[in-house]
Design an enzyme around this catalytic site. Sequence first.
Site, mmCIF file in Angstrom:
data_model
loop_
_atom_site.group_PDB
_atom_site.id
_atom_site.type_symbol
_atom_site.label_atom_id
_atom_site.label_comp_id
_atom_site.label_asym_id
_atom_site.label_seq_id
_atom_site.Cartn_x
_atom_site.Cartn_y
_atom_site.Cartn_z
ATOM 1 N N SER A 254 0.840 -1.200 0.000
ATOM 2 C CA SER A 254 0.000 0.000 0.000
ATOM 3 C C SER A 254 0.871 1.244 0.000
ATOM 4 O O SER A 254 2.095 1.163 0.138
ATOM 5 C CB SER A 254 -0.888 0.012 1.244
ATOM 6 N N LYS A 255 0.201 2.375 -0.139
ATOM 7 C CA LYS A 255 0.892 3.668 -0.180
ATOM 8 C C LYS A 255 1.871 3.829 0.975
ATOM 9 O O LYS A 255 2.904 4.461 0.837
ATOM 10 C CB LYS A 255 -0.150 4.790 -0.076
ATOM 11 N N ARG A 256 1.495 3.268 2.125
ATOM 12 C CA ARG A 256 2.313 3.449 3.312
ATOM 13 C C ARG A 256 3.760 2.971 3.111
ATOM 14 O O ARG A 256 4.681 3.466 3.749
ATOM 15 C CB ARG A 256 1.681 2.715 4.491
ATOM 16 N N GLY A 258 5.582 3.552 0.737
ATOM 17 C CA GLY A 258 6.374 4.615 0.115
ATOM 18 C C GLY A 258 6.885 4.252 -1.265
ATOM 19 O O GLY A 258 7.499 5.067 -1.933
#
Length: 484
Positions: A254-256, A258
């Site tokens: 996911s976006k988390r 990075g």
Amino acid sequence: MKIRTRYAPSPTGKMHVGNLRSALYEFLVAKHDGGDFMLRIEDTDQERFVEGAVELINRTLAQTGLIYDEGPDKDGGVGPYVQSERVKTGIYMKYAKELIEKGEAYYCFCDKERLASLKTEVVEGKEICMYDKHCLGLSKEEVEANLAAGKPYVIRQNIPNEGTTTFVDELYGEITVDNAELDDMILIKSDGYPTYNFANVVDDHTMNITHVVRGNEYISSSPKYQRLYDAFGWKSPVYIHLPLITDENHKKLSKRSGHSSFEDLMEQGFVAEAVVNYIALLGWSPEDNREIFSLEELIKEFDYHRISKSPAVFDIVKLRWMNGEYIKAMDFDSFYEKAEVYLKKALTKDFDLKKIANMVKTRIEVFPDIPELVDFFEELPEYSPEMYTHKKMKTNSETSLQVLRDMLPILEAQEDYSNDGLYATLTKYVEEKGVKNGYVMWPIRTAVSGKQMTPAGATEIMEIIGKDETLRRIRKGIELLEQA
Ligand code: GLU
């Protein structure tokens, strides 16, 4: 039969690594067999549409070399290739009505309140509301009257509560589900647009798609698609559902993290070819353990039967390594073109940047590694005198002080500050003293760089920084060792 695949992105934002993998695999499945690869823009969800997302898709495909044979700007005779344009042709409504005629779909006039009152069930952690077929009970006259009165409606797929539906996935094999578990999903929304669920079937069929490659989040809906193919009497495409991509903690990427999108990776200085190579291996592997593949080589080697069902872990450390291999293999000019801005971030003095670029080329994994590797040329960092002690080189602060003191007048007298000239001078001293090379090189390199690791040897560094700066740094080293 010629293989035809499609990449069918929804223009809703960044290019997720999972989307790029779907595009790549679709491309490879087609190209491995001399087939056609198509781009279809799935923009029927107007609420999720993001300005600029189509341009981003085009840019990414061009940058990664996934050149399509047919698409919005390349007509192959089955267009339009943008779903919102296909809506205008009336194609979805025509087929939805055909299903109504066949009893496989029906008009539904239920309003929000009624739908909200239906009971929800929790299936696989998600709240699911199964439609209760209320409007299937409307008579033909009631439906006509509602339509004539302009009452808002959707069109739903009619799935019986009994029996089972089976579809085949190339990797997962036959998958059979109870029809009672399948919701009467919406085919046409109240705004007249088709849902993805309906459009993907109509489009894949009418655009002659033979193989569908997509994320396995679509597996659970595929029985419903199969029912649509069967209702129309169409042959369904070969389905290849891809395994989940996870982060290092085995959670969905996911976006988390990075680094979940192609843009993130580009911003972090990765090379597009390396990213493509790495993504190819997220779920697929060749027969041998080979890892480095150009796109051409992937086309040759890619066999979709070797796609794995187990989740693929996105390992940024591995990607960094692979990127480094691509950088090593780059020709110098292309390398320099990309490296220059990073060199200039750390170096403002009048250095020979090309020479420095050559030193770092084989020592970095991504371009942003460069500034940290070369900043000592610009300015000698603070360093500890302990760095002069090196077991293998048999050096310590006393031997180093001696070497620096001996070398200072020699280097002051030296005119030729070329690498070769300096090297000759240093080795002459080595021979005279009857010591090992490192006994001299280590303290000199420490003094002129202030670093334990440098992208070049002592004399190469001295050539770059020049005589005055070399002498200044040697004196500084002597000072430091005298105080130690
Ligand atoms: N528009 C869908 C998506 O972006 C496409 C899925 C498919 O390939 O069928 O996820």
